[in-house]
Each structure stands twice: as C-alpha cells, then as structure tokens.
Design a protein around this motif. Structure first.
Motif, PDB file in Angstrom:
ATOM      1  N   CYS A   1      23.404 -10.682 -42.097  1.00  0.00           N
ATOM      2  CA  CYS A   1      23.339  -9.445 -42.879  1.00  0.00           C
ATOM      3  C   CYS A   1      23.436  -8.204 -41.989  1.00  0.00           C
ATOM      4  CB  CYS A   1      22.082  -9.401 -43.740  1.00  0.00           C
ATOM      5  SG  CYS A   1      20.545  -9.101 -42.834  1.00  0.00           S
ATOM      6  N   LEU A   2      23.294  -8.366 -40.682  1.00  0.00           N
ATOM      7  CA  LEU A   2      23.381  -7.230 -39.754  1.00  0.00           C
ATOM      8  C   LEU A   2      24.800  -7.017 -39.222  1.00  0.00           C
ATOM      9  CD1 LEU A   2      20.176  -7.910 -37.624  1.00  0.00           C
ATOM     10  CD2 LEU A   2      20.407  -6.397 -39.609  1.00  0.00           C
ATOM     11  N   GLU A   3      25.629  -8.029 -39.353  1.00  0.00           N
ATOM     12  CA  GLU A   3      26.981  -7.952 -38.807  1.00  0.00           C
ATOM     13  C   GLU A   3      27.931  -7.354 -39.827  1.00  0.00           C
ATOM     14  OE1 GLU A   3      27.279 -12.135 -37.932  1.00  0.00           O
ATOM     15  OE2 GLU A   3      26.886 -11.745 -35.810  1.00  0.00           O
ATOM     16  N   PRO A   4      28.985  -6.695 -39.422  1.00  0.00           N
ATOM     17  CA  PRO A   4      29.453  -6.465 -38.057  1.00  0.00           C
ATOM     18  C   PRO A   4      28.890  -5.184 -37.429  1.00  0.00           C
ATOM     19  CG  PRO A   4      31.118  -5.670 -39.531  1.00  0.00           C
ATOM     20  CD  PRO A   4      29.977  -6.208 -40.386  1.00  0.00           C
ATOM     21  N   GLU A   5      28.064  -4.464 -38.170  1.00  0.00           N
ATOM     22  CA  GLU A   5      27.565  -3.185 -37.662  1.00  0.00           C
ATOM     23  C   GLU A   5      26.748  -3.340 -36.381  1.00  0.00           C
ATOM     24  OE1 GLU A   5      25.177   0.700 -39.300  1.00  0.00           O
ATOM     25  OE2 GLU A   5      25.829  -0.804 -40.716  1.00  0.00           O
ATOM     26  N   PHE A   6      25.976  -4.416 -36.295  1.00  0.00           N
ATOM     27  CA  PHE A   6      25.200  -4.711 -35.097  1.00  0.00           C
ATOM     28  C   PHE A   6      25.827  -5.911 -34.395  1.00  0.00           C
ATOM     29  CE2 PHE A   6      22.135  -2.465 -37.686  1.00  0.00           C
ATOM     30  CZ  PHE A   6      21.408  -1.724 -36.761  1.00  0.00           C
ATOM     31  N   GLU A   7      25.845  -5.865 -33.075  1.00  0.00           N
ATOM     32  CA  GLU A   7      26.268  -7.020 -32.290  1.00  0.00           C
ATOM     33  C   GLU A   7      25.021  -7.866 -32.054  1.00  0.00           C
ATOM     34  OE1 GLU A   7      27.735  -8.035 -27.800  1.00  0.00           O
ATOM     35  OE2 GLU A   7      28.279  -6.091 -28.631  1.00  0.00           O
ATOM     36  N   ILE A   8      25.079  -9.138 -32.427  1.00  0.00           N
ATOM     37  CA  ILE A   8      23.932 -10.036 -32.323  1.00  0.00           C
ATOM     38  C   ILE A   8      24.156 -11.013 -31.173  1.00  0.00           C
ATOM     39  CG2 ILE A   8      22.486 -11.730 -33.524  1.00  0.00           C
ATOM     40  CD1 ILE A   8      22.500  -8.923 -34.804  1.00  0.00           C
ATOM     41  N   GLU A   9      23.171 -11.093 -30.290  1.00  0.00           N
ATOM     42  CA  GLU A   9      23.222 -12.043 -29.176  1.00  0.00           C
ATOM     43  C   GLU A   9      21.925 -12.832 -29.130  1.00  0.00           C
ATOM     44  OE1 GLU A   9      24.605 -10.601 -25.268  1.00  0.00           O
ATOM     45  OE2 GLU A   9      24.877  -8.675 -26.304  1.00  0.00           O
ATOM     46  N   SER A  10      22.052 -14.109 -28.822  1.00  0.00           N
ATOM     47  CA  SER A  10      20.887 -14.968 -28.660  1.00  0.00           C
ATOM     48  C   SER A  10      20.262 -14.727 -27.285  1.00  0.00           C
ATOM     49  CB  SER A  10      21.326 -16.430 -28.787  1.00  0.00           C
ATOM     50  OG  SER A  10      20.230 -17.283 -28.654  1.00  0.00           O
ATOM     51  N   ARG A  11      18.927 -14.805 -27.219  1.00  0.00           N
ATOM     52  CA  ARG A  11      18.206 -14.726 -25.947  1.00  0.00           C
ATOM     53  C   ARG A  11      17.510 -16.063 -25.715  1.00  0.00           C
ATOM     54  NH1 ARG A  11      14.556 -11.006 -28.057  1.00  0.00           N
ATOM     55  NH2 ARG A  11      13.174 -11.380 -26.305  1.00  0.00           N
ATOM     56  N   HIS A  12      17.227 -16.379 -24.487  1.00  0.00           N
ATOM     57  CA  HIS A  12      16.598 -17.655 -24.142  1.00  0.00           C
ATOM     58  C   HIS A  12      15.180 -17.746 -24.724  1.00  0.00           C
ATOM     59  CE1 HIS A  12      15.494 -21.206 -21.930  1.00  0.00           C
ATOM     60  NE2 HIS A  12      14.425 -20.577 -21.460  1.00  0.00           N
ATOM     61  N   SER A  13      14.882 -18.896 -25.265  1.00  0.00           N
ATOM     62  CA  SER A  13      13.542 -19.184 -25.765  1.00  0.00           C
ATOM     63  C   SER A  13      13.024 -20.431 -25.068  1.00  0.00           C
ATOM     64  CB  SER A  13      13.573 -19.419 -27.274  1.00  0.00           C
ATOM     65  OG  SER A  13      12.335 -19.929 -27.731  1.00  0.00           O
ATOM     66  N   TRP A  14      11.783 -20.436 -24.716  1.00  0.00           N
ATOM     67  CA  TRP A  14      11.181 -21.594 -24.060  1.00  0.00           C
ATOM     68  C   TRP A  14      10.813 -22.689 -25.043  1.00  0.00           C
ATOM     69  CZ3 TRP A  14       6.252 -21.985 -25.926  1.00  0.00           C
ATOM     70  CH2 TRP A  14       5.693 -20.820 -26.437  1.00  0.00           C
ATOM     71  N   ASN A  15      10.846 -22.398 -26.346  1.00  0.00           N
ATOM     72  CA  ASN A  15      10.520 -23.384 -27.366  1.00  0.00           C
ATOM     73  C   ASN A  15      11.341 -23.073 -28.612  1.00  0.00           C
ATOM     74  OD1 ASN A  15       9.412 -24.953 -29.400  1.00  0.00           O
ATOM     75  ND2 ASN A  15       7.306 -24.657 -28.745  1.00  0.00           N
ATOM     76  N   ASP A  16      12.584 -23.556 -28.657  1.00  0.00           N
ATOM     77  CA  ASP A  16      13.494 -23.246 -29.759  1.00  0.00           C
ATOM     78  C   ASP A  16      13.003 -23.722 -31.123  1.00  0.00           C
ATOM     79  OD1 ASP A  16      15.264 -21.955 -28.086  1.00  0.00           O
ATOM     80  OD2 ASP A  16      16.494 -23.742 -27.746  1.00  0.00           O
ATOM     81  N   ALA A  17      12.166 -24.730 -31.153  1.00  0.00           N
ATOM     82  CA  ALA A  17      11.659 -25.223 -32.434  1.00  0.00           C
ATOM     83  C   ALA A  17      10.694 -24.227 -33.074  1.00  0.00           C
ATOM     84  CB  ALA A  17      10.973 -26.571 -32.245  1.00  0.00           C
ATOM     85  N   GLN A  18       9.942 -23.508 -32.247  1.00  0.00           N
ATOM     86  CA  GLN A  18       8.957 -22.564 -32.769  1.00  0.00           C
ATOM     87  C   GLN A  18       9.399 -21.116 -32.713  1.00  0.00           C
ATOM     88  OE1 GLN A  18       5.177 -23.545 -30.882  1.00  0.00           O
ATOM     89  NE2 GLN A  18       4.184 -22.849 -32.739  1.00  0.00           N
ATOM     90  N   PHE A  19      10.225 -20.756 -31.727  1.00  0.00           N
ATOM     91  CA  PHE A  19      10.625 -19.366 -31.529  1.00  0.00           C
ATOM     92  C   PHE A  19      12.124 -19.253 -31.310  1.00  0.00           C
ATOM     93  CE2 PHE A  19       6.343 -19.859 -29.777  1.00  0.00           C
ATOM     94  CZ  PHE A  19       5.657 -18.897 -30.500  1.00  0.00           C
ATOM     95  N   GLU A  20      12.702 -18.192 -31.885  1.00  0.00           N
ATOM     96  CA  GLU A  20      14.102 -17.860 -31.624  1.00  0.00           C
ATOM     97  C   GLU A  20      14.161 -16.380 -31.305  1.00  0.00           C
ATOM     98  OE1 GLU A  20      17.294 -19.970 -34.008  1.00  0.00           O
ATOM     99  OE2 GLU A  20      15.549 -20.089 -35.354  1.00  0.00           O
ATOM    100  N   PHE A  21      14.852 -16.041 -30.234  1.00  0.00           N
ATOM    101  CA  PHE A  21      14.925 -14.661 -29.763  1.00  0.00           C
ATOM    102  C   PHE A  21      16.367 -14.166 -29.791  1.00  0.00           C
ATOM    103  CE2 PHE A  21      11.320 -16.208 -26.852  1.00  0.00           C
ATOM    104  CZ  PHE A  21      10.353 -15.934 -27.811  1.00  0.00           C
ATOM    105  N   PHE A  22      16.539 -12.940 -30.270  1.00  0.00           N
ATOM    106  CA  PHE A  22      17.861 -12.332 -30.365  1.00  0.00           C
ATOM    107  C   PHE A  22      17.776 -10.878 -29.934  1.00  0.00           C
ATOM    108  CE2 PHE A  22      17.670 -15.756 -33.383  1.00  0.00           C
ATOM    109  CZ  PHE A  22      18.896 -16.388 -33.257  1.00  0.00           C
ATOM    110  N   LYS A  23      18.936 -10.283 -29.719  1.00  0.00           N
ATOM    111  CA  LYS A  23      18.997  -8.836 -29.581  1.00  0.00           C
ATOM    112  C   LYS A  23      20.126  -8.342 -30.459  1.00  0.00           C
ATOM    113  CE  LYS A  23      21.400  -9.044 -25.143  1.00  0.00           C
ATOM    114  NZ  LYS A  23      21.392  -8.615 -23.752  1.00  0.00           N
ATOM    115  N   ALA A  24      19.873  -7.221 -31.100  1.00  0.00           N
ATOM    116  CA  ALA A  24      20.851  -6.567 -31.968  1.00  0.00           C
ATOM    117  C   ALA A  24      21.155  -5.204 -31.357  1.00  0.00           C
ATOM    118  CB  ALA A  24      20.285  -6.404 -33.376  1.00  0.00           C
ATOM    119  N   THR A  25      22.442  -4.945 -31.124  1.00  0.00           N
ATOM    120  CA  THR A  25      22.835  -3.703 -30.470  1.00  0.00           C
ATOM    121  C   THR A  25      23.829  -2.947 -31.341  1.00  0.00           C
ATOM    122  OG1 THR A  25      22.586  -4.823 -28.334  1.00  0.00           O
ATOM    123  CG2 THR A  25      23.757  -2.726 -28.332  1.00  0.00           C
ATOM    124  N   ARG A  26      23.589  -1.646 -31.446  1.00  0.00           N
ATOM    125  CA  ARG A  26      24.521  -0.756 -32.151  1.00  0.00           C
ATOM    126  C   ARG A  26      24.601   0.532 -31.353  1.00  0.00           C
ATOM    127  NH1 ARG A  26      23.283   1.227 -38.170  1.00  0.00           N
ATOM    128  NH2 ARG A  26      21.473   2.070 -37.120  1.00  0.00           N
TER     129      ARG A  26
END
Length: 136
Positions: free
Chosen positions: A66-91
């Motif tokens: 729902c943020l695209e294409p206005e924001f560029e979405i990138e995944s960031r490293h997570s130490w526990n993908d099952a419990q946490f997901e990290f992203f950055k949104a840039t505009r």
C-alpha cells in the motif's frame, strides 16, 4: 520547526495511516507501539523517532504494498525472521524504519486512538499507556 524533522514526521504519520487503513481492509490487527507511540500519547511530545514499531497479525510484505510506488521499500536484516521483520521506507530522501513484531498482543493492551499532528490526524490502534510504559 526543523524542516527535516517536519518531513520525517509527515512520512511517519502518513505511513502509519496507510498501514492502519490497509490492515483494516485485510481484517488484520495492526497496533502502534514503541517510542514513537509513547510520544504520541504524551500531552506535549518531545520527539518523534524515525521508526515505527508495530504489532501486525498478517503478512507484512503484502501490507507494505500500500506504500508503493510512492515509497521505496527495502528489507533490513532481522535476527529472528519468524518474530520480527524490519524494513525501511524512503521518499524523497527521507527514511522511516518500520519494525514489525509478530508476537501476540492482548485486546486489553491496545485501543483505538487519534494520532498525528494538529493539522492532520487519524484514528489507529495504539498500545494503552500502561502497555507502552511497561514495554519501554
């Protein structure tokens, strides 16, 4: 107000609003928590973090569409993908980190509340003051 802070604040609240609306459409629960949430419930917030911490019950990658294409979405490293997901949104050079937790949060620990700026606000689920203070 610092122009960089203002741009970041605008992006943080726009992203949260879009994610809240989209999660409701998907019949999933998205709850705003963390440092930015704490600041949003204070009578005179002193700062706004560059990150959004949320609990989300659904699939994050689908929600972020729902943020695209206005924001560029990138995944960031997570130490526990099952419990946490990290992203950055840039505009336009302004970056907001979005941290998703998939741990459950009880219904009594959040409520529908108005957040945003004086000029632009919206309703979203947010951790109760008791939950936010205990978790920070």
């Amino acid at each position: 107000m610092n122009p960089q802070f203002k741009a970041r604040q605008q992006n943080v609240f726009e992203i949260l609003n879009r994610l809240s609306v989209e999660s409701k459409k998907r019949r999933q629960t998205l709850v705003f928590v963390g440092g930015s949430a704490v600041q949003s419930v204070l009578p005179k917030p002193a700062r706004l973090s560059i990150d959004l911490d949320v609990h989300y019950s659904g699939k994050t990658r689908q929600l972020l569409e729902c943020l695209e294409p206005e924001f560029e979405i990138e995944s960031r490293h997570s130490w526990n993908d099952a419990q946490f997901e990290f992203f950055k949104a840039t505009r336009q050079g302004v970056q907001v980190k979005i941290d998703f937790a998939h741990a459950s949060i009880s219904k009594g620990q959040f409520a529908l509340q108005k957040v945003g700026t004086e000029k632009s606000h919206f309703m979203t689920l947010i951790g109760t003051k008791e939950y936010l203070l205990a978790s920070k």
